[in-house]
Design a protein around this motif. Structure first.
Motif, PDB file in Angstrom:
ATOM      1  N   TYR A  65       0.819  -1.201   0.000  1.00 36.76           N
ATOM      2  CA  TYR A  65       0.000   0.000   0.000  1.00 36.76           C
ATOM      3  C   TYR A  65       0.864   1.266   0.000  1.00 36.76           C
ATOM      4  O   TYR A  65       0.360   2.372   0.115  1.00 36.76           O
ATOM      5  CB  TYR A  65      -0.974   0.022   1.188  1.00 36.76           C
ATOM      6  N   PHE A  66       2.158   1.085  -0.132  1.00 33.06           N
ATOM      7  CA  PHE A  66       3.091   2.207  -0.194  1.00 33.06           C
ATOM      8  C   PHE A  66       4.285   1.791  -1.036  1.00 33.06           C
ATOM      9  O   PHE A  66       4.478   0.619  -1.332  1.00 33.06           O
ATOM     10  CB  PHE A  66       3.547   2.646   1.202  1.00 33.06           C
ATOM     11  N   VAL A  67       5.085   2.756  -1.411  1.00 29.12           N
ATOM     12  CA  VAL A  67       6.327   2.523  -2.149  1.00 29.12           C
ATOM     13  C   VAL A  67       7.455   3.003  -1.243  1.00 29.12           C
ATOM     14  O   VAL A  67       7.313   4.017  -0.561  1.00 29.12           O
ATOM     15  CB  VAL A  67       6.338   3.315  -3.474  1.00 29.12           C
ATOM     16  N   THR A  68       8.554   2.278  -1.217  1.00 27.56           N
ATOM     17  CA  THR A  68       9.727   2.755  -0.484  1.00 27.56           C
ATOM     18  C   THR A  68      10.856   3.033  -1.474  1.00 27.56           C
ATOM     19  O   THR A  68      11.020   2.321  -2.463  1.00 27.56           O
ATOM     20  CB  THR A  68      10.229   1.735   0.565  1.00 27.56           C
ATOM     21  N   ILE A  69      11.584   4.067  -1.175  1.00 28.91           N
ATOM     22  CA  ILE A  69      12.778   4.417  -1.940  1.00 28.91           C
ATOM     23  C   ILE A  69      13.888   4.647  -0.934  1.00 28.91           C
ATOM     24  O   ILE A  69      13.719   5.414   0.024  1.00 28.91           O
ATOM     25  CB  ILE A  69      12.561   5.674  -2.807  1.00 28.91           C
ATOM     26  N   GLU A  70      14.993   3.971  -1.117  1.00 27.07           N
ATOM     27  CA  GLU A  70      16.120   4.155  -0.206  1.00 27.07           C
ATOM     28  C   GLU A  70      16.676   5.571  -0.343  1.00 27.07           C
ATOM     29  O   GLU A  70      16.672   6.153  -1.426  1.00 27.07           O
ATOM     30  CB  GLU A  70      17.210   3.123  -0.505  1.00 27.07           C
ATOM     31  N   GLU A  71      17.147   6.080   0.762  1.00 22.88           N
ATOM     32  CA  GLU A  71      17.647   7.458   0.794  1.00 22.88           C
ATOM     33  C   GLU A  71      18.747   7.700  -0.236  1.00 22.88           C
ATOM     34  O   GLU A  71      18.809   8.770  -0.839  1.00 22.88           O
ATOM     35  CB  GLU A  71      18.148   7.803   2.193  1.00 22.88           C
ATOM     36  N   ASN A  72      19.593   6.716  -0.458  1.00 21.15           N
ATOM     37  CA  ASN A  72      20.695   6.918  -1.414  1.00 21.15           C
ATOM     38  C   ASN A  72      20.236   6.787  -2.873  1.00 21.15           C
ATOM     39  O   ASN A  72      21.046   6.908  -3.780  1.00 21.15           O
ATOM     40  CB  ASN A  72      21.858   5.974  -1.116  1.00 21.15           C
ATOM     41  N   HIS A  73      18.940   6.572  -3.100  1.00 21.51           N
ATOM     42  CA  HIS A  73      18.411   6.487  -4.461  1.00 21.51           C
ATOM     43  C   HIS A  73      17.509   7.663  -4.822  1.00 21.51           C
ATOM     44  O   HIS A  73      16.746   7.583  -5.793  1.00 21.51           O
ATOM     45  CB  HIS A  73      17.631   5.178  -4.644  1.00 21.51           C
ATOM     46  N   ILE A  74      17.589   8.762  -4.072  1.00 18.88           N
ATOM     47  CA  ILE A  74      16.672   9.871  -4.340  1.00 18.88           C
ATOM     48  C   ILE A  74      16.912  10.539  -5.690  1.00 18.88           C
ATOM     49  O   ILE A  74      16.004  11.145  -6.234  1.00 18.88           O
ATOM     50  CB  ILE A  74      16.683  10.931  -3.219  1.00 18.88           C
TER      51      ILE A  74
END
Length: 181
Positions: free
Chosen positions: A93-102
């Protein structure tokens, strides 16, 4: 995403994306609270016009924006390596993006575009099931009642006496016990 610059991560997001394209909008807000009615409405309108809403960590890894996004029927995009998902059985129900992939946010979300409707429907379902104001308080009370029922066997008169006779306090950056006697 519109928000204040309350972390280095957010500063990087503003620096990378504040020049809006036709695909996304990123705006830095210069105050943290006391927004007037027009600012609040602009915030809501921005979310309603979006599919995916960035929810980067600020002061903490959790952002109120996660639930606001779900309440408005959109998909939260969590950007916080140390965020812990809600303790519920539902997923997707959400998407995660790692901080180093912004620097790849736009590309990552373009790849998620074909999953948008399912993610949105799941986000709406999770919000309505657990976080809708009409239900969340009864869920919390039921969890407290279950906790009390499950822990009652461990509460003895000796435990209560020991807790009464001592108390915790904060000293030298750690919790300490101080005897009342």
């Amino acid at each position: 995403f519109s928000g204040s610059c309350s972390s280095q991560l957010r500063r990087k997001i503003f620096d990378l994306y504040e020049n809006n394209s036709h695909n996304y909008k990123v705006r830095e807000v210069k105050k943290w609270y006391n927004h007037d009615e027009d600012e609040k409405q602009l915030y809501i309108d921005d979310i309603r016009q979006s599919k995916f809403v960035l929810c980067p960590k600020g002061i903490a890894s959790y952002s109120h924006r996660i639930l606001e996004t779900m309440a408005l029927g959109k998909v939260p995009v969590i950007i916080a390596n140390d965020w812990v998902p809600f303790s519920i059985p539902e997923e997707n129900y959400f998407v995660t993006i790692e901080e180093n992939h912004i620097s790849n946010i736009a590309q990552i979300l373009e790849q998620k575009e074909n999953e948008y409707e399912q993610l949105r429907d799941n986000a709406i379902g999770v919000y309505n099931k657990y976080f809708n104001p009409g239900i969340c308080y009864s869920i919390a009370l039921n969890q407290l009642a279950d906790l009390y029922k499950n822990q009652l066997q461990y509460i003895t008169s000796d435990l209560l006496k020991n807790r009464w006779n001592s108390r915790k306090f904060w000293k030298n950056n750690k919790w300490c016990i101080e005897d009342r006697i």
